[in-house]
Each structure stands twice: as structure tokens, then as C-alpha cells.
Design a protein around this motif. Sequence first.
Motif, short mmCIF file in Angstrom:
data_model
loop_
_atom_site.label_atom_id
_atom_site.label_comp_id
_atom_site.label_asym_id
_atom_site.label_seq_id
_atom_site.Cartn_x
_atom_site.Cartn_y
_atom_site.Cartn_z
N SER A 1 -3.83 2.25 -7.55
CA SER A 1 -2.47 2.64 -7.19
C SER A 1 -2.49 3.73 -6.10
O SER A 1 -1.46 4.03 -5.50
N ASN A 2 -3.67 4.30 -5.86
CA ASN A 2 -3.79 5.30 -4.78
C ASN A 2 -4.17 4.66 -3.45
O ASN A 2 -4.41 5.38 -2.47
N ALA A 3 -4.25 3.33 -3.40
CA ALA A 3 -4.79 2.65 -2.20
C ALA A 3 -4.15 3.10 -0.90
O ALA A 3 -4.82 3.30 0.11
N ARG A 4 -2.81 3.29 -0.92
CA ARG A 4 -2.15 3.65 0.35
C ARG A 4 -2.58 5.03 0.85
O ARG A 4 -2.40 5.37 2.01
N ASN A 5 -3.16 5.84 -0.05
CA ASN A 5 -3.58 7.19 0.34
C ASN A 5 -5.06 7.29 0.70
O ASN A 5 -5.52 8.34 1.14
N TRP A 6 -5.83 6.21 0.47
CA TRP A 6 -7.27 6.28 0.70
C TRP A 6 -7.59 6.48 2.18
O TRP A 6 -6.88 5.99 3.06
N GLY A 7 -8.74 7.12 2.40
CA GLY A 7 -9.28 7.22 3.76
C GLY A 7 -9.96 5.91 4.14
O GLY A 7 -10.22 5.06 3.27
N ALA A 8 -10.28 5.78 5.44
CA ALA A 8 -10.85 4.52 5.95
C ALA A 8 -12.15 4.11 5.25
O ALA A 8 -12.33 2.91 4.95
N PRO A 9 -13.07 5.04 4.93
CA PRO A 9 -14.33 4.60 4.32
C PRO A 9 -14.13 3.96 2.94
O PRO A 9 -14.75 2.94 2.63
N VAL A 10 -13.24 4.54 2.13
CA VAL A 10 -12.99 3.99 0.79
C VAL A 10 -12.29 2.65 0.91
O VAL A 10 -12.62 1.67 0.24
N LYS A 11 -11.32 2.61 1.82
CA LYS A 11 -10.57 1.37 2.03
C LYS A 11 -11.52 0.24 2.45
O LYS A 11 -11.45 -0.87 1.94
N ARG A 12 -12.43 0.59 3.36
CA ARG A 12 -13.38 -0.43 3.82
C ARG A 12 -14.24 -0.94 2.67
O ARG A 12 -14.43 -2.15 2.51
N TYR A 13 -14.77 -0.01 1.87
CA TYR A 13 -15.65 -0.41 0.77
C TYR A 13 -14.90 -1.33 -0.20
O TYR A 13 -15.40 -2.40 -0.56
N ILE A 14 -13.69 -0.93 -0.58
CA ILE A 14 -12.94 -1.73 -1.57
C ILE A 14 -12.53 -3.07 -0.96
O ILE A 14 -12.65 -4.12 -1.60
N ASP A 15 -12.09 -3.06 0.29
CA ASP A 15 -11.73 -4.33 0.94
C ASP A 15 -12.91 -5.29 0.93
O ASP A 15 -12.75 -6.49 0.69
N GLU A 16 -14.09 -4.77 1.21
CA GLU A 16 -15.28 -5.63 1.23
C GLU A 16 -15.60 -6.18 -0.16
O GLU A 16 -16.02 -7.32 -0.29
N CYS A 17 -15.38 -5.35 -1.19
CA CYS A 17 -15.59 -5.85 -2.57
C CYS A 17 -14.58 -6.95 -2.87
O CYS A 17 -14.92 -8.01 -3.43
N LEU A 18 -13.32 -6.69 -2.48
CA LEU A 18 -12.25 -7.66 -2.80
C LEU A 18 -12.43 -8.97 -2.05
O LEU A 18 -11.99 -10.03 -2.51
N ALA A 19 -13.08 -8.91 -0.90
CA ALA A 19 -13.27 -10.13 -0.10
C ALA A 19 -14.25 -11.09 -0.79
O ALA A 19 -14.31 -12.28 -0.47
#
Length: 335
Positions: A210-228
Motif C-alpha cells: 500500500s506504500n507503493a506510490r511512495n517508494w523510491g525508484a530502486p524499490v519500485k524496480r525490484y518489486i516490478d521485476e518480481c511481479l513481472a
Amino acid sequence: MRRVTLTQYLIEQQRHFGTVSPELRLLIEVVARACKAISHAVSKGPLAGIGDSVGLDNVQGEAQKKLDVIANSVLVEANEWGGQLAAMVSEEMAEPYQIPNRYPKGEFLLLYDPLDGSSNLDVNISVGTIFSVLRCPGNCAEADTSAFLQPGSKQVAAGFAVYGAATILVLSVGNGVVGFTLDRELGSFVMTEERIEIPPETQEFAINASNARNWGAPVKRYIDECLAGKEGPRGKDFNMRWVASMVADVYRILSRGGIFMYPTDAKHKEGRLRLMYEANPMAFIVEQAGGAATDGSQRILDIQPSKLHQRVGVVLGSRNEVERVTRYHTDGGAR
Ligand code: F6P
């Protein structure tokens, strides 16, 4: 497996490695005894009104539950008289608790979160107690805040109890990580995991999305890659878990691997979790189990604290995954 109790384990550590003095053993045994009492109180559930709020906030500005306060008193009362401690610090106390003058003082400092994840109490989800032991530097007659401000690498022991379907105590005295299960009939903690090791790779991540909109680019990248998943750059599917009780999430990671993140973000600029009695003891245990723990860029255990109740970003768990997230931060998060 040989039936080894917590006391036996601690005595054997002293016998073979000389690392657990009788004073340290007594301190750990007393903390474990307090955890049994807290476990008993938690297990009463709504019968004891355990999710009830006391109508006050703690030093973190979070609503104190009745059981937060009870668990804190259980730990204070169990630990203040034995002569092993110079002072204590807890999530529920703004200032260090000095050992009353009527009791002898000892060489150790105890830091703890008496009831981690207590927002889960009302919904019967696992909560726990986290603790960390430091040596008191210099003259410990009056152990003030500065005595506590040591990096986590100086911890002599750390552990946590999970009050779940079973009550489990995870402990490290700097020689690996062991797990004990509370045998309720005998009233003792019995070793059930002799050497806990976190697998270096994982396919499971834990983060409050639920904090996704607040994440910095490195965390967003890591999670996006997991979700892919399989189709993405990681070439494999990931599973997600979030208990919202750090003790339960970290215990799962110790059991089957994974990565746990409560990073700094636009909302939690300093992080959400506390360095001294949440992140440090968990980082010590995770490293002792072969994993890694950083604040995103720096090893947590190397952080020099400046405040007792300081918060910190946390990335911990399977070594290769933590290193990847940390690399994404130190490389500036660029793809
Ligand atoms: O103290 C903190 C804590 O309850 C942790 O046990 C847990 O990991 C986290 O907060 C849960 O945070 P959130 O409420 O954002 O899910």
C-alpha cells in the motif's frame, strides 16, 4: 534430535566457546521466562481484553494496547532485580529505565520491543517480543542514553519470540542461530532448530504494497521485476507475503528464505521500524543465519545510532536478494 533445553544450550555454548558467561545466561533465561508469561497473556485473547487500547500513545505516537503495557511491565519486573543489567530501553519507555538502587547493577544493557506487531492482537494474528543485549561501556553506575548508542555490530546476543500457533524463541549469541519451541506442559523452551540458515536465493518477498506510490525508484524496480515473474528480467515467478508482524515475517524468512522490506519512502522518510530494538536484533540474527540486512545502502549493523528511538529503512533476508536491492540503491536505481 537430542532434547536440549535453552539452559543446556547456553551452558554448552559457555563450555565449548566461552561466549555465554553465567551473567549473560541468566539474563537470556530471564528474558525467555518473561516471554513465557507474555505468551500466556497473549493466548487468553479477547478473554483478557488484550486488543484493548489504554487510550495513550507510546514514544512512537502509536496507540498503546493494554498488552503492550503489560508485556513491558513483565519484562521490567523480570529483569530489574537479578544484577545482570545496568539499564533497559524499550519501545514503550521514552527514557532508559535505570535499575533501582535497591538492586545490584550489572554489565549489560537490554533493549526490547515488548510486543511487536501489536496492531494484530485484535485479529488473532501472531505477535512477538524482540530483544537485543549490549555491553555497557565504561562506568555503568548510571547508564544514560549515550551508553546505548552503539552500532548493532556490538550486540552480544539478540533474539525474538513469536507468539503464534506455537511459541517459538529464536536466539543468537553470535554463534549461528537456534530455534526453541515452548513445551507448555514442561514450561521449558526446547531446541527444535539446531542451526537456522537462510537460503541465499528466494522467490518470495514481503513488503507493505500500500506504500507503493511512495517508494523510491530502486524499490519500485525490484518489486516490478518480481511481479513481472517468468516473463520478466528475473525469469521466475515470485510469491508475496505480508503478515504486518515483523517477528512472523522474519521467522518465515529464517524458515524458508525470502526478503523483507520496510524501506524509507516519501512518507516514511526515516523508515518505519526502529533501529535499536527491531532492526538491529533482526539484522544480527539474519546475518548469523547467513542472510544480509541493509537500510537500502548500508549494512544495518554498521549504523551509528544518534537517538534511542531512531527509525531506519530495512531490507533483510536472503543474501542475493538483499544485495540486489542494495545494488539498485547504490547504483542510483537506474535501469
Ligand atoms: O512495529 C512495527 C510493525 O508492527 C512490524 O511488526 C511490522 O512489520 C510493521 O510494523 C507493519 O507495518 P504496516 O502497519 O505498515 O503494515
